[in-house]
Write a protein that holds these residues in place. Structure first.
Motif, PDB file in Angstrom:
ATOM      1  N   LEU A 291       0.817  -1.224   0.000  1.00 27.51           N
ATOM      2  CA  LEU A 291       0.000   0.000   0.000  1.00 27.51           C
ATOM      3  C   LEU A 291       0.846   1.267   0.000  1.00 27.51           C
ATOM      4  O   LEU A 291       0.296   2.372   0.020  1.00 27.51           O
ATOM      5  N   LYS A 292       2.179   1.093   0.032  1.00 28.18           N
ATOM      6  CA  LYS A 292       3.109   2.243   0.033  1.00 28.18           C
ATOM      7  C   LYS A 292       2.808   3.191   1.190  1.00 28.18           C
ATOM      8  O   LYS A 292       2.626   4.394   1.015  1.00 28.18           O
ATOM      9  N   LEU A 293       2.774   2.617   2.387  1.00 31.49           N
ATOM     10  CA  LEU A 293       2.516   3.384   3.601  1.00 31.49           C
ATOM     11  C   LEU A 293       3.804   3.584   4.388  1.00 31.49           C
ATOM     12  O   LEU A 293       4.726   2.779   4.303  1.00 31.49           O
ATOM     13  N   HIS A 294       3.865   4.662   5.146  1.00 32.66           N
ATOM     14  CA  HIS A 294       4.937   4.815   6.130  1.00 32.66           C
ATOM     15  C   HIS A 294       4.691   3.802   7.245  1.00 32.66           C
ATOM     16  O   HIS A 294       3.535   3.532   7.603  1.00 32.66           O
ATOM     17  N   PRO A 295       5.729   3.189   7.809  1.00 26.89           N
ATOM     18  CA  PRO A 295       5.527   2.181   8.862  1.00 26.89           C
ATOM     19  C   PRO A 295       4.659   2.681  10.019  1.00 26.89           C
ATOM     20  O   PRO A 295       3.841   1.928  10.564  1.00 26.89           O
ATOM     21  N   TYR A 296       4.837   3.936  10.398  1.00 22.94           N
ATOM     22  CA  TYR A 296       4.005   4.498  11.468  1.00 22.94           C
ATOM     23  C   TYR A 296       2.537   4.501  11.060  1.00 22.94           C
ATOM     24  O   TYR A 296       1.660   4.104  11.831  1.00 22.94           O
ATOM     25  N   ALA A 297       2.239   4.919   9.821  1.00 25.98           N
ATOM     26  CA  ALA A 297       0.861   4.963   9.345  1.00 25.98           C
ATOM     27  C   ALA A 297       0.272   3.559   9.239  1.00 25.98           C
ATOM     28  O   ALA A 297      -0.906   3.348   9.536  1.00 25.98           O
ATOM     29  N   ALA A 298       1.103   2.593   8.824  1.00 28.02           N
ATOM     30  CA  ALA A 298       0.623   1.220   8.703  1.00 28.02           C
ATOM     31  C   ALA A 298       0.276   0.628  10.064  1.00 28.02           C
ATOM     32  O   ALA A 298      -0.749  -0.047  10.223  1.00 28.02           O
ATOM     33  N   LYS A 299       1.118   0.894  11.062  1.00 28.86           N
ATOM     34  CA  LYS A 299       0.838   0.386  12.408  1.00 28.86           C
ATOM     35  C   LYS A 299      -0.445   0.994  12.958  1.00 28.86           C
ATOM     36  O   LYS A 299      -1.258   0.316  13.597  1.00 28.86           O
ATOM     37  N   LYS A 300      -0.631   2.277  12.690  1.00 23.25           N
ATOM     38  CA  LYS A 300      -1.848   2.946  13.146  1.00 23.25           C
ATOM     39  C   LYS A 300      -3.071   2.391  12.434  1.00 23.25           C
ATOM     40  O   LYS A 300      -4.129   2.184  13.042  1.00 23.25           O
ATOM     41  N   MET A 301      -2.938   2.123  11.128  1.00 23.66           N
ATOM     42  CA  MET A 301      -4.061   1.569  10.379  1.00 23.66           C
ATOM     43  C   MET A 301      -4.427   0.183  10.887  1.00 23.66           C
ATOM     44  O   MET A 301      -5.608  -0.183  10.952  1.00 23.66           O
ATOM     45  N   GLN A 302      -3.429  -0.599  11.263  1.00 29.66           N
ATOM     46  CA  GLN A 302      -3.697  -1.921  11.811  1.00 29.66           C
ATOM     47  C   GLN A 302      -4.561  -1.828  13.064  1.00 29.66           C
ATOM     48  O   GLN A 302      -5.524  -2.596  13.234  1.00 29.66           O
ATOM     49  N   GLU A 303      -4.262  -0.839  13.918  1.00 23.75           N
ATOM     50  CA  GLU A 303      -5.061  -0.633  15.124  1.00 23.75           C
ATOM     51  C   GLU A 303      -6.472  -0.175  14.767  1.00 23.75           C
ATOM     52  O   GLU A 303      -7.451  -0.617  15.373  1.00 23.75           O
ATOM     53  N   GLN A 304      -6.586   0.697  13.769  1.00 25.42           N
ATOM     54  CA  GLN A 304      -7.896   1.211  13.385  1.00 25.42           C
ATOM     55  C   GLN A 304      -8.770   0.125  12.772  1.00 25.42           C
ATOM     56  O   GLN A 304      -9.981   0.065  13.028  1.00 25.42           O
ATOM     57  N   CYS A 305      -8.163  -0.755  11.968  1.00 23.32           N
ATOM     58  CA  CYS A 305      -8.933  -1.801  11.304  1.00 23.32           C
ATOM     59  C   CYS A 305      -9.539  -2.784  12.305  1.00 23.32           C
ATOM     60  O   CYS A 305     -10.580  -3.403  12.013  1.00 23.32           O
ATOM     61  N   ARG A 306      -8.912  -2.929  13.441  1.00 20.10           N
ATOM     62  CA  ARG A 306      -9.430  -3.845  14.456  1.00 20.10           C
ATOM     63  C   ARG A 306     -10.768  -3.381  15.017  1.00 20.10           C
ATOM     64  O   ARG A 306     -11.497  -4.159  15.640  1.00 20.10           O
TER      65      ARG A 306
END
Length: 346
Positions: A291-306
């Protein structure tokens, strides 16, 4: 010879020699930030040690007469023995490139540039150059060629680091991630605007040389995505009262609801893509790269998707699509968007 815009700008600003300089520097591409920075730095480099009053600089930016330009290029400078010709008339290479008159004009310009005297430097600044033309083929062979392509937000982190280094500062990891999150929905990073915000951030931080997420949230108010980013965060964190309050503020200001809907739809699609990748066996690192995300943004998205089920996100997307259709037919706007958010996060 080709050169990257960051390297060319650095060499000009630091007074370092340019490779294979044959009298022509061609700077082209859609990123105006680099083109304007290079054009601003070129005179001091070309006329190093020469008073500004003695510098012979000619700018052709509209209605260029090529005969006059040829005369300027081939006239020995009286005061300092060097001359700089800046050519940034978009009409020369804009419009229909296939017309006979345009082709003749470009061919004539190529002939002029094929023999630039050693005392003259020609700087070409163009938003676009047709690579099929005789002019471009000449530039590729004889000029220092610099393509200034726009940066996509996911490629922005190194640029941000270099900007901080100019102030003797560094970003905290979460600070860079926050900037990239602000810009995730846009196609091209607004470098000019970002540079202005970074300058304000440097003043705000003062002697403190570590820039934090809180600094970014405080200073980057001029980014048009900032208020919408806050709304997206409230939605993804399932904070309904806060999301409705921001919507009410936008409504009072008379803000257009369509861009707001577009940003929400972008975020929901991104979350669904992230969920789908994880379901197909991608680990966090793999989904981040895909998805070409910054690692910080990806970690945050993982939390949001839950906090969501795919079905609820899909239904919200369908409802938002219908809202966009209805709006064009005179349907309800903010009230309907509030109802969609109630169903999604209420």
């Amino acid at each position: 010879m080709e050169i990257k815009p960051e390297e060319l700008l650095f060499r000009l600003q630091q007074g370092k020699p340019l490779p294979d300089l044959s009298g022509i520097i061609a700077v082209y591409g859609e990123e105006d930030y680099y083109r304007s920075q290079i054009a601003a730095a070129a005179p001091a480099f070309i006329f190093a040690g020469i008073d500004e009053a003695d510098r012979e600089i000619t700018i052709f930016d509209k209605d260029t007469d090529l005969r006059q330009m040829a005369a300027v290029v081939n006239t020995y400078p009286f005061f300092c023995g060097r001359s700089l010709v800046i050519l940034k008339d978009e009409k020369l290479w804009g419009g229909k490139q296939d017309s006979d008159s345009k082709k003749q004009q470009l061919d004539k310009l190529a002939d002029i540039l094929s023999d630039v005297p050693e005392y003259c430097t020609v700087l070409i600044c163009a938003s676009k150059l047709d690579k099929r033309t005789k002019l471009f083929k000449l530039l590729k062979k004889q000029a220092l060629l610099c393509e200034c392509a726009s940066l996509r937000p996911y490629d922005l982190a190194p640029w941000l680091e270099r900007q901080a280094e100019q102030y003797g500062a560094r970003w905290e990891r979460d600070a860079v991630g926050t900037v990239l999150e602000y810009l995730a929905p846009v196609e091209r990073a607004p470098l000019q605007l970002l540079q202005q915000e970074i300058a304000k951030l440097a003043v705000y931080a003062g002697e403190r040389k570590t820039w934090t997420k809180a600094d970014v949230e405080e200073i980057f108010s001029a980014l048009p995505e900032t208020s919408s980013f806050a709304l997206l965060n409230f939605i993804c964190d399932r904070k309904l009262p806060e999301a409705l309050r921001l919507l009410a503020d936008e409504r009072k200001k008379g803000g257009n609801i369509l861009p707001i809907c577009a940003l929400i739809m972008f975020k929901l699609r991104q979350m669904l893509q992230f969920m789908e990748l994880r379901q197909h066996g991608y680990d966090l690192k793999g989904a981040t790269a895909e998805l070409k995300l910054h690692p910080y943004a990806a970690k945050k998205m993982q939390e949001q998707c839950r906090r969501f089920q795919p079905e609820s996100l899909q239904q919200a997307l369908l409802d938002l699509t219908q809202l966009n259709i209805d709006l064009r037919r005179g349907g309800r706007g903010y009230e309907r968007l509030e109802e969609i958010l109630l169903c999604l996060i209420g």
